[in-house]
Design a protein around this motif. Structure first.
Motif, PDB file in Angstrom:
ATOM      1  N   VAL A  10       0.837  -1.201   0.000  1.00  0.00           N
ATOM      2  CA  VAL A  10       0.000   0.000   0.000  1.00  0.00           C
ATOM      3  C   VAL A  10       0.875   1.255   0.000  1.00  0.00           C
ATOM      4  N   ALA A  11       1.890   1.280   0.872  1.00  0.00           N
ATOM      5  CA  ALA A  11       2.776   2.443   0.952  1.00  0.00           C
ATOM      6  C   ALA A  11       3.539   2.658  -0.350  1.00  0.00           C
ATOM      7  N   ALA A  12       4.020   1.556  -0.945  1.00  0.00           N
ATOM      8  CA  ALA A  12       4.833   1.669  -2.158  1.00  0.00           C
ATOM      9  C   ALA A  12       3.998   1.888  -3.415  1.00  0.00           C
ATOM     10  N   SER A  13       2.685   1.665  -3.317  1.00  0.00           N
ATOM     11  CA  SER A  13       1.848   1.764  -4.519  1.00  0.00           C
ATOM     12  C   SER A  13       1.850   3.169  -5.123  1.00  0.00           C
ATOM     13  N   SER A  14       2.159   4.180  -4.303  1.00  0.00           N
ATOM     14  CA  SER A  14       2.184   5.535  -4.854  1.00  0.00           C
ATOM     15  C   SER A  14       3.316   5.718  -5.861  1.00  0.00           C
ATOM     16  N   LEU A  15       4.332   4.845  -5.807  1.00  0.00           N
ATOM     17  CA  LEU A  15       5.413   4.925  -6.800  1.00  0.00           C
ATOM     18  C   LEU A  15       4.883   4.609  -8.197  1.00  0.00           C
ATOM     19  N   ILE A  16       4.146   3.518  -8.326  1.00  0.00           N
ATOM     20  CA  ILE A  16       3.617   3.162  -9.642  1.00  0.00           C
ATOM     21  C   ILE A  16       2.485   4.110 -10.029  1.00  0.00           C
ATOM     22  N   LEU A  17       1.725   4.602  -9.041  1.00  0.00           N
ATOM     23  CA  LEU A  17       0.682   5.587  -9.329  1.00  0.00           C
ATOM     24  C   LEU A  17       1.303   6.868  -9.889  1.00  0.00           C
ATOM     25  N   GLY A  18       2.377   7.344  -9.247  1.00  0.00           N
ATOM     26  CA  GLY A  18       3.058   8.541  -9.742  1.00  0.00           C
ATOM     27  C   GLY A  18       3.646   8.342 -11.125  1.00  0.00           C
ATOM     28  N   ALA A  19       4.201   7.134 -11.368  1.00  0.00           N
ATOM     29  CA  ALA A  19       4.754   6.854 -12.696  1.00  0.00           C
ATOM     30  C   ALA A  19       3.660   6.900 -13.758  1.00  0.00           C
ATOM     31  N   TRP A  20       2.509   6.332 -13.438  1.00  0.00           N
ATOM     32  CA  TRP A  20       1.390   6.355 -14.383  1.00  0.00           C
ATOM     33  C   TRP A  20       0.935   7.784 -14.645  1.00  0.00           C
ATOM     34  N   LEU A  21       0.851   8.597 -13.601  1.00  0.00           N
ATOM     35  CA  LEU A  21       0.468   9.991 -13.779  1.00  0.00           C
ATOM     36  C   LEU A  21       1.506  10.744 -14.606  1.00  0.00           C
ATOM     37  N   GLY A  22       2.787  10.392 -14.411  1.00  0.00           N
ATOM     38  CA  GLY A  22       3.855  11.075 -15.141  1.00  0.00           C
ATOM     39  C   GLY A  22       3.849  10.781 -16.628  1.00  0.00           C
ATOM     40  N   VAL A  23       3.542   9.540 -17.008  1.00  0.00           N
ATOM     41  CA  VAL A  23       3.504   9.208 -18.437  1.00  0.00           C
ATOM     42  C   VAL A  23       2.203   9.661 -19.070  1.00  0.00           C
ATOM     43  N   LEU A  24       1.182   9.895 -18.237  1.00  0.00           N
ATOM     44  CA  LEU A  24      -0.121  10.307 -18.766  1.00  0.00           C
ATOM     45  C   LEU A  24      -0.083  11.727 -19.296  1.00  0.00           C
ATOM     46  N   ARG A  25       0.567  12.639 -18.518  1.00  0.00           N
ATOM     47  CA  ARG A  25       0.618  14.050 -18.908  1.00  0.00           C
ATOM     48  C   ARG A  25       1.693  14.762 -18.104  1.00  0.00           C
ATOM     49  N   PRO A  26       2.212  15.889 -18.615  1.00  0.00           N
ATOM     50  CA  PRO A  26       3.155  16.689 -17.820  1.00  0.00           C
ATOM     51  C   PRO A  26       2.415  17.431 -16.699  1.00  0.00           C
ATOM     52  N   TRP A  27       3.101  17.625 -15.563  1.00  0.00           N
ATOM     53  CA  TRP A  27       2.482  18.270 -14.410  1.00  0.00           C
ATOM     54  C   TRP A  27       3.169  19.579 -14.091  1.00  0.00           C
ATOM     55  N   PRO A  28       2.417  20.578 -13.606  1.00  0.00           N
ATOM     56  CA  PRO A  28       3.015  21.879 -13.278  1.00  0.00           C
ATOM     57  C   PRO A  28       4.079  21.745 -12.188  1.00  0.00           C
ATOM     58  N   GLU A  29       5.143  22.493 -12.346  1.00  0.00           N
ATOM     59  CA  GLU A  29       6.227  22.469 -11.364  1.00  0.00           C
ATOM     60  C   GLU A  29       5.720  22.832  -9.971  1.00  0.00           C
ATOM     61  N   LYS A  30       4.836  23.817  -9.902  1.00  0.00           N
ATOM     62  CA  LYS A  30       4.355  24.263  -8.592  1.00  0.00           C
ATOM     63  C   LYS A  30       3.593  23.162  -7.871  1.00  0.00           C
ATOM     64  N   ALA A  31       2.786  22.416  -8.604  1.00  0.00           N
ATOM     65  CA  ALA A  31       2.029  21.328  -7.984  1.00  0.00           C
ATOM     66  C   ALA A  31       2.967  20.267  -7.423  1.00  0.00           C
ATOM     67  N   ILE A  32       3.999  19.921  -8.197  1.00  0.00           N
ATOM     68  CA  ILE A  32       4.967  18.934  -7.716  1.00  0.00           C
ATOM     69  C   ILE A  32       5.692  19.459  -6.484  1.00  0.00           C
ATOM     70  N   GLY A  33       6.037  20.749  -6.494  1.00  0.00           N
ATOM     71  CA  GLY A  33       6.719  21.345  -5.355  1.00  0.00           C
ATOM     72  C   GLY A  33       5.884  21.308  -4.085  1.00  0.00           C
ATOM     73  N   LEU A  34       4.590  21.573  -4.216  1.00  0.00           N
ATOM     74  CA  LEU A  34       3.714  21.552  -3.043  1.00  0.00           C
ATOM     75  C   LEU A  34       3.556  20.135  -2.489  1.00  0.00           C
ATOM     76  N   VAL A  35       3.463  19.145  -3.381  1.00  0.00           N
ATOM     77  CA  VAL A  35       3.392  17.758  -2.923  1.00  0.00           C
ATOM     78  C   VAL A  35       4.697  17.359  -2.239  1.00  0.00           C
ATOM     79  N   LEU A  36       5.815  17.792  -2.801  1.00  0.00           N
ATOM     80  CA  LEU A  36       7.111  17.542  -2.169  1.00  0.00           C
ATOM     81  C   LEU A  36       7.168  18.155  -0.777  1.00  0.00           C
ATOM     82  N   GLY A  37       6.689  19.391  -0.642  1.00  0.00           N
ATOM     83  CA  GLY A  37       6.699  20.057   0.651  1.00  0.00           C
ATOM     84  C   GLY A  37       5.847  19.320   1.664  1.00  0.00           C
ATOM     85  N   PHE A  38       4.653  18.910   1.256  1.00  0.00           N
ATOM     86  CA  PHE A  38       3.768  18.161   2.151  1.00  0.00           C
ATOM     87  C   PHE A  38       4.435  16.859   2.590  1.00  0.00           C
TER      88      PHE A  38
END
Length: 235
Positions: A10-38
């Motif tokens: 369950v904890a590691a599943s976000s790795l494959i989820l993030g990879a799927w989101l990354g290949v699906l479309r590019p994401w704004p830098e600010k959004a990634i930064g806020l998730v990193l901060g959280f």
């Protein structure tokens, strides 16, 4: 052990989820930064309340201190090796160092989940949330870079599936190690994970969150800390 593997997955599943989101479309830098901060804030709380606190309680100050030092040195030199290797790569190798970095982060994080199960504490919600959230920007950023560098999407997803599997298995490794070792060793393992994560936070995760998310990254970090602190269960 089966339950620890489930929660590790369950904890590691976000790795494959993030990879799927990354290949699906590019994401704004600010959004990634806020998730990193959280995620950084959540990890800081988990280090404080789950790793250092528990390591001190079960092993005492010296095993914890030795584990902290060993973890910090191990991550520091491994991370430098990954950076040097990544600097020599080009094209399709873009983003691969981030994937290796996620593996270096994930193994000690997930091992601590297994240690908690072996000690009869069940799943640490604070650590689970911290791991899940902090994994997302690493896998999103890496997969985006690899696709942009020409790596086929199937190859990117297959790579992250392997990383996810290894990290999930690390939970059972932590469980097995804690079941056959003394409390002082468990304290050192907690310290090892805390030391590795602290170096990662200061060297890369927090600066990257500020660079990508701007001043709002600080607020996201405090929010992540507050959420993880609220989920921490006093021992």
């Amino acid at each position: 052990m089966g339950v620890s593997l489930w929660w590790g997955a369950v904890a590691a599943s976000s790795l494959i989820l993030g990879a799927w989101l990354g290949v699906l479309r590019p994401w704004p830098e600010k959004a990634i930064g806020l998730v990193l901060g959280f995620g950084a804030g959540a990890l800081i709380a988990s280090i404080s309340f789950e790793l250092a606190g528990e390591g001190f309680q079960v092993g005492g100050p010296w095993p914890l201190a030795l584990g902290l030092t060993a973890g910090a040195l191990a991550f520091f030199f491994a991370d430098r090796a990954v950076e040097r290797w990544g600097a020599r790569r080009a094209g399709g190798g873009a983003g691969l160092p981030l994937a290796l970095g996620a593996l270096l982060d994930g193994i000690p994080e997930q091992a601590v989940l297994g240690i908690g199960f072996a000690q009869g504490e069940g799943v640490s919600l604070a650590l689970l949330v911290a791991i899940f959230v902090s994994n997302l920007p690493e896998s999103v950023g890496s997969s985006t870079q690899m696709v942009g560098g020409g790596t086929p999407r199937r190859t990117v997803l297959a790579l992250w599936l392997v990383v996810t599997g290894v990290c999930a298995l690390a939970t059972t490794g932590g469980y097995a190690a804690a079941r056959v070792t003394a409390e002082r060793f468990e304290g050192a393992v907690d310290g090892f994970a805390a030391g590795a994560l602290l170096v990662m936070l200061v060297a890369s995760m927090v600066p990257e969150a500020k660079e990508r998310g701007g001043n709002a990254a600080g607020l996201a970090t405090v929010l992540g800390f507050a959420v993880a602190a609220g989920l921490s269960v006093p021992s």
